[in-house]
Design an enzyme around this catalytic site. Structure first.
Site, short mmCIF file in Angstrom:
data_model
loop_
_atom_site.label_atom_id
_atom_site.label_comp_id
_atom_site.label_asym_id
_atom_site.label_seq_id
_atom_site.Cartn_x
_atom_site.Cartn_y
_atom_site.Cartn_z
N ASP A 1 -15.15 -16.95 8.08
CA ASP A 1 -15.17 -17.85 6.92
C ASP A 1 -13.75 -18.41 6.73
O ASP A 1 -13.38 -19.39 7.37
CB ASP A 1 -15.68 -17.06 5.71
CG ASP A 1 -15.87 -17.91 4.46
OD1 ASP A 1 -15.54 -19.10 4.49
OD2 ASP A 1 -16.33 -17.38 3.44
N ARG B 1 -29.06 -6.40 2.54
CA ARG B 1 -28.61 -6.28 3.94
C ARG B 1 -29.81 -6.15 4.88
O ARG B 1 -29.75 -6.51 6.04
CB ARG B 1 -27.74 -5.03 4.13
CG ARG B 1 -26.42 -5.06 3.41
CD ARG B 1 -25.55 -3.89 3.84
NE ARG B 1 -24.47 -3.66 2.89
CZ ARG B 1 -23.33 -4.33 2.87
NH1 ARG B 1 -23.12 -5.28 3.75
NH2 ARG B 1 -22.39 -4.06 1.98
P1 XMP Z 1 -13.00 -14.29 5.98
O1 XMP Z 1 -12.96 -15.23 4.78
O2 XMP Z 1 -11.89 -13.30 5.95
O3 XMP Z 1 -14.33 -13.51 5.66
O4 XMP Z 1 -13.19 -15.02 7.27
C1 XMP Z 1 -14.86 -12.63 6.45
C2 XMP Z 1 -15.60 -11.60 5.64
O5 XMP Z 1 -16.02 -12.06 4.35
C3 XMP Z 1 -17.32 -11.63 4.06
N1 XMP Z 1 -18.14 -12.82 3.79
C4 XMP Z 1 -19.43 -12.80 3.41
N2 XMP Z 1 -20.26 -11.76 3.20
N3 XMP Z 1 -22.00 -13.29 2.69
C5 XMP Z 1 -21.56 -12.02 2.85
O6 XMP Z 1 -22.34 -11.09 2.68
C6 XMP Z 1 -21.21 -14.38 2.87
O7 XMP Z 1 -21.66 -15.52 2.73
C7 XMP Z 1 -19.85 -14.11 3.25
N4 XMP Z 1 -18.83 -14.92 3.54
C8 XMP Z 1 -17.80 -14.09 3.89
C9 XMP Z 1 -17.79 -10.88 5.27
O8 XMP Z 1 -17.63 -9.51 5.02
C10 XMP Z 1 -16.84 -11.29 6.36
O9 XMP Z 1 -16.62 -10.25 7.28
#
Ligand code: XMP
Length: 179
Positions: A103, A165
């Protein structure tokens, strides 16, 4: 309704995970001592499904790190406390980081950078979903399952406040849930 719409069906997930497993298999069948680092909690179900399809043995370690910490937005901070035994184990080993979502990129980028000091033989990344957003930190994803729009997703290991989950598909959380 907890979810708005299904983004990836159970059948698509299954086929996508199979394709990823085949790609990893081709790339690493001859690699000695692959160490999979699975990021908890979100990537556990994906990693179990993925790794069980490989044709060679893999050592698996689970790491609890994320920039989300239960919310629906990145906190912008990633806490990295790797156990000493794991840091020793990494030296000289080919490492495959397995995560659920790319993300902001903060989680994967921070971990990959952090691992460098322990001198892994190589570091590759495998991610189930890439969100179609400008990433704050860019990192190469060696094995990518799917791209999804910028919505909060649940299912296949991904949760909203610890729930959903177990959904066999990936869905967009209903905006009403976010208040
Ligand atoms: P980043 O922003 O560090 O995010 O790239 C990675 C982690 O953020 C969580 N994440 C989500 N978890 N639904 C979720 O359940 C989502 O839409 C979501 N977006 C980010 C996830 O743990 C990921 O490893």
């Amino acid at each position: 309704m907890i979810y708005d719409r299904i983004l990836i069906t159970a059948e698509q997930l299954d086929a996508g995970i199979e394709t990823l497993a085949q790609q990893i298999d081709s790339a690493h069948r001859q690699t000695e001592g692959l160490l999979a680092l699975v990021l908890l909690e979100g990537a556990r179900i994906f990693a179990d499904r993925l790794l069980s399809r490989l044709s060679f043995p893999v050592e698996t370690e689970y790491l609890k790190i994320s920039s989300y910490r239960g919310g629906v937005k990145s906190t912008g901070q990633v806490e990295l406390n790797l156990p000493a035994a794991l840091c020793e184990k990494i030296q000289g080993r080919p490492v495959l980081i397995i995560d659920d979502i790319y993300d902001t990129g903060l989680t994967l980028y921070s971990l990959a950078e952090h691992l460098r000091q322990y001198k892994p033989g190589s570091v590759k990344t495998c991610v189930l979903l890439e969100k179609q957003v400008p990433h704050q930190k860019n990192i190469a994803i060696d094995f990518l399952g799917f791209s999804v729009e910028d919505v909060f997703v649940i299912g296949c290991g991904m949760d909203y406040q610890g729930q959903y989950r177990e959904l066999p598909f990936v869905a967009a959380l209903h905006p009403k849930q976010l208040g």
